[in-house]
Design an enzyme around this catalytic site. Structure first.
Site, PDB file in Angstrom:
ATOM      1  N   ILE A   1      42.473  67.721  44.723  1.00 12.38           N
ATOM      2  CA  ILE A   1      42.250  67.056  45.956  1.00 12.38           C
ATOM      3  C   ILE A   1      41.437  68.248  46.745  1.00 12.38           C
ATOM      4  O   ILE A   1      40.521  67.883  47.261  1.00 12.38           O
ATOM      5  CB  ILE A   1      43.366  66.560  46.663  1.00 12.38           C
ATOM      6  CG1 ILE A   1      44.047  65.621  45.971  1.00 12.38           C
ATOM      7  CG2 ILE A   1      42.823  66.280  48.245  1.00 12.38           C
ATOM      8  CD1 ILE A   1      45.589  65.193  46.633  1.00 12.38           C
TER       9      ILE A   1
ATOM     10  N   GLN B   1      37.852  68.788  45.598  1.00 12.31           N
ATOM     11  CA  GLN B   1      37.068  67.805  46.114  1.00 12.31           C
ATOM     12  C   GLN B   1      36.808  67.856  47.756  1.00 12.31           C
ATOM     13  O   GLN B   1      35.499  67.653  47.992  1.00 12.31           O
ATOM     14  CB  GLN B   1      37.682  66.237  45.782  1.00 12.31           C
ATOM     15  CG  GLN B   1      36.860  65.100  46.410  1.00 12.31           C
ATOM     16  CD  GLN B   1      35.452  65.019  45.776  1.00 12.31           C
ATOM     17  OE1 GLN B   1      35.212  65.425  44.589  1.00 12.31           O
ATOM     18  NE2 GLN B   1      34.506  64.247  46.368  1.00 12.31           N
ATOM     19  N   GLU B   2      37.866  68.286  48.339  1.00 11.58           N
ATOM     20  CA  GLU B   2      37.473  68.673  49.875  1.00 11.58           C
ATOM     21  C   GLU B   2      36.855  69.590  50.014  1.00 11.58           C
ATOM     22  O   GLU B   2      35.819  69.575  50.994  1.00 11.58           O
ATOM     23  CB  GLU B   2      38.950  68.687  50.488  1.00 11.58           C
ATOM     24  CG  GLU B   2      39.719  67.255  50.696  1.00 11.58           C
ATOM     25  CD  GLU B   2      38.936  66.309  51.637  1.00 11.58           C
ATOM     26  OE1 GLU B   2      37.880  66.469  51.931  1.00 11.58           O
ATOM     27  OE2 GLU B   2      39.833  65.509  52.189  1.00 11.58           O
ATOM     28  N   SER B   3      37.024  70.901  49.569  1.00 14.99           N
ATOM     29  CA  SER B   3      36.454  72.279  50.066  1.00 14.99           C
ATOM     30  C   SER B   3      35.794  73.103  49.050  1.00 14.99           C
ATOM     31  O   SER B   3      35.406  74.113  49.140  1.00 14.99           O
ATOM     32  CB  SER B   3      37.531  72.970  50.576  1.00 14.99           C
ATOM     33  OG  SER B   3      38.565  73.338  49.749  1.00 14.99           O
TER      34      SER B   3
END
Length: 472
Positions: free
Chosen positions: A302, A305-307
């Site tokens: 996660i 994918q976010e940062s």
């Protein structure tokens, strides 16, 4: 001119059923009524559980400038073709609906100073078609645009020179939906403004844009030609100010400045970062697992994918840190510094857990986790809308494989107009979830499970994927 006459006649026919009644003077009522339509550039319910959109934010700023005693009421019509008729029937004081200034519209309404410039382009499927470079390349092709748009007017002017140009118009699909149909091979071409194309390419990487149609157009607010000019003059003063002080530039950048096209998963780059960046943060992902029961590799996926595991990452909408938390979410979870990697990772995992607990018990793993991730991206309200829509479509609302079919339909007027929270870019959470699943699968093959310090530790409400291997 013929198209103008037809358009005016249609408006007269719509208005003959009831005589328009002038709106009350807003200086007396202190309420401003604004007509708009549900869409990504106008007015929609965001994943942060708030209303958003460039037009929404501009109107809010404008009404705030009028004074604390003023309030705004949005009249949301189904599509852009209904905006000007609503204005001419005196149902609103003005229209803020991503309207471009065209010759036909200027016969009907008065436009403020323009605040944005857009360029119409042909949208095509890069996997199925070559980029059209001239109008003749469009002959004999299946082209559809939304009725009542500036795209229709532009095509009509082109046909005056090229009579072989033909297209169809629809009042049941907006530009987002038509671009999705092109991406899915259902249409050869459609027409859209460049800033909207850039946004949709995030979710349909096989979309291309070429063949600019005419010169760029200007976007502005529309006011009735009759009546008191007080509010119209105030609006022009407002746009003059925000153009000078940077407010307008910042708002446009918030919604369009970072509309980068989604690239295919770069496994090589991911593996390189797994070797260089991931070791620095593993202990925090382990801690997140011990506190929540979530597989640390899922939390790491996660975060990537976010940062891309950049703890200083900040978006134009001010979500920040490794897990890209909003201010509200960070406050709810007691985060004092969103750029602190440990706080962000642990809070992000806790937030996923909170979302999982909201999902009905009829949803089982791994679907429960995938839906929680979708809610992490788009907001729980829109996830619920997608589940309701899936049920209406006779799909299983408790299965991710069915819900992910319904999510992209949240951008289609025929569906979002009948859902509680309205328009949403439902393709984004699908891309988000599927990307996280891919990263999780890679990590599950490359990285060992983490054995908690207290092996018997369990978190209430967790099951299935908590410490299970990745599942397809």
């Amino acid at each position: 001119m013929r198209s103008l006459v037809i358009f005016l006649l249609a408006l007269l026919l719509m208005g003959c059923k009831e005589a328009p009644k002038p709106l009350a003077d807003p200086r007396q009522t202190k309420e401003i009524i604004v007509v708009t339509h549900n869409g990504p550039s106008t007015y929609y319910y965001s994943g942060n559980n708030q209303y958003a959109g460039l037009e929404h934010d501009l109107v809010r700023n404008f009404v705030r400038e009028l004074g604390p005693e003023y309030s705004v009421k949005f009249l949301v019509v189904h599509n852009i073709s209904q905006v000007i008729p609503a204005l001419l029937k005196h149902k609103a004081h003005f229209a803020a609906a991503d309207l471009t200034i065209t010759s036909t519209r200027e016969h009907l309404v008065s436009f403020t100073k323009p605040y944005h410039q857009v360029q119409q382009q042909i949208v095509f499927n890069t996997e199925l078609s070559k980029a059209p470079t001239k109008v003749k390349d469009l002959f004999g092709k299946q082209i559809t645009v939304s009725s009542g748009t500036s795209y229709s007017e532009r095509l009509q002017r082109l046909r005056e020179k090229d009579p072989q140009l033909h297209w169809t118009e629809t009042s049941h699909a907006n530009s987002d939906e038509l671009m999705a149909q092109v991406a899915e091979g259902e249409l050869d071409y459609t027409v859209a403004d460049g800033h909207l194309i850039s946004l949709v390419q995030n979710y349909y990487p096989n979309l291309g844009a070429s063949l600019r149609l005419g010169k760029p157009e200007q976007v502005a607010w529309a006011f009735p030609k009759t009546g008191d000019k007080w509010l119209y003059d105030k609006a022009n003063t407002f746009f003059a100010r925000i153009s000078q002080d940077g407010t307008l530039r910042n708002l446009i950048d918030r919604y369009y400045g970072h509309a980068d096209r989604l690239k295919p998963v770069d496994v090589t780059a991911f593996m390189q970062r797994s070797e260089t960046l991931l070791p620095q943060y593993k202990r925090y992902f382990y801690e997140a697992q011990e506190l929540t029961g979530l597989d640390w590799r899922l939390v790491a996926a996660i975060a990537y994918q976010e940062s891309h595991w950049d703890r200083f990452n900040t978006s134009p909408t001010n979500v920040r840190g490794m897990m890209m938390l909003t201010e509200d979410t960070a406050d709810r979870l007691g985060v004092t510094d969103r750029l602190d990697a440990r706080q962000s990772i642990v809070a992000g995992a806790r937030y996923v857990l909170m979302l999982k607990d909201l999902i009905p018990d009829t949803v089982h793993e791994p679907d429960r986790t995938w839906m929680a991730l979708a809610a992490y991206n788009i907001g729980y309200a829109h996830l619920q809308d997608a589940r309701i829509l899936a049920k209406r479509l006779k799909l299983n609302p408790d299965r991710w494989v069915d819900v992910k079919k319904a999510l992209p339909m949240l951008s289609k007027e025929e569906h979002f107009s009948n859902l509680k929270y309205g328009f949403a870019r439902g393709g984004a959470p699908v891309v988000f979830v599927e990307s996280v699943r891919t990263y999780h699968k890679i990590l599950a093959r490359r990285e060992p499970r983490h054995t908690p310090i207290f092996p018997s530790f369990e978190v209430a409400g967790l099951n299935g994927i908590a410490n299970a291997p990745s599942q397809e």
